[in-house]
Scaffold this motif. Sequence first.
Motif: not given
Length: 455
Positions: A1-18
């Motif tokens: 399970m990967e954890t991503f910081s909300v502050g690092d999220l960018k519009a139009n990024n896509e992830y291979s799982s939900d």
Amino acid sequence: METFSVGDLKANNEYSSDLMIDNKFLVCPANCPLAQDTIKALLMWNFKSVTSEGKLVQKPLTPTVTDETKKAIAEKTEEVIVIADDKPIEPEVQGESTEIDGDIKEALEKAEQKKNQMTNDSGHMELVQEVYDAFLKYINKVYTFYATHKEFKKAEIFGTVGAMCDFIKEHRRYILRISPDETLFNKNFIVFHSLRSMVIALSIAMQLKMDQPKIVELGVATMLHEIGMLKISPQLYINNKPLTVAEKNQILTHPLLSYNILQEYSFSQPILLGVLDHHERENGSGYPRHRRGGEISFYARIIAVACSFEAITAPRKFRQARSSYDAMIEMMKNEKKLYDDTILKALLFSLSLYPIGAYVYLSNGQVAQVVDVSPTNPTNPIVQLLTEKDARGNPKQIQTDGNGNKIVRVLDKAESDDIITALKKKSPQQAQVQTQAPVQNQAQVQTEPPSQPQS
């Protein structure tokens, strides 16, 4: 399970799982672009992180056609190619899907069995017409199935479009001679328009020497580019009454509606952008985002040319179809710089200046029908004489030139209709070939728009 910081999220990024919150709440489906509004909402509600069983998908940029590329192509008279970027788009389906619609598979198998028995042009044309009708029915089925079940059989769609690509490669000079039945076209023009546009787009793609997976992906995008019209009242696009401003604005939403529908079912980004941008224009006058030039997705630039050419040559309730020659001249002029010059040249080399199916008058006094493109000179196509036979009894074919076999002019619609009528009286079988293959089996296709889902 990967954890991503909300502050690092960018519009139009896509992830291979939900992308999830606490493994319970869905933030963004797998392989779908993350919306800027979603990020803002996460920040507003003070969420610090999100999780996913997958990883950030690194999406290559959609290839652009540079001025240098256009110049290189313009210098080539023997072929049209596209010089790919260093980072070509990644097709959604690698390799060939073996899942093909059953009716299409049966039609193709029958055509393959008959192919070696075809000794004349009319027989070959009948064979191609049967497969073409099967594809019409298939597209109608795809649109209707979405309207009634809110589903797409993606593997089948890709496999079937792949089969269509192979069929066009082998029978391009025949399939481009097929002309729509005006009555049926107006009753279910979305299906007819989608198939005709797809045939033209795929012909352009083959001329551009695109890789097979990308050609299939382009075919899927072209077949489904009007799916958003199912969320608009059919009365807005099947009648001949002037539309109000509000009604026109509803029509203008269909690229975005199509994009949203296909995004929901995780179609690839190149397909989504091809659908979203197909009404964008090189000079920025298109919609819905007013993109310009290289900002427009590569697939969309092809679809734009194919759809526009198809629209000019297709009948509508509010106007008659114009000749394919008139359409080609209008497209080549490109007066307002609406279309990509490279794509236009590929269209020219695919269909010729006197497009396949057009009737022409020659300098030697003969009347002929254009049946193929000269690989080296799109202004001098191969034509089929209406009054002469070859040794096998088929209509004689010659290469036009600038001398004794020069094309003087294209026959207008009235003249073409007179020729078709005369041919029918002379020989019904011959007439079927010479009339750009009038649709005979398409009456079985659903003649009303598919059931409308609730908006």
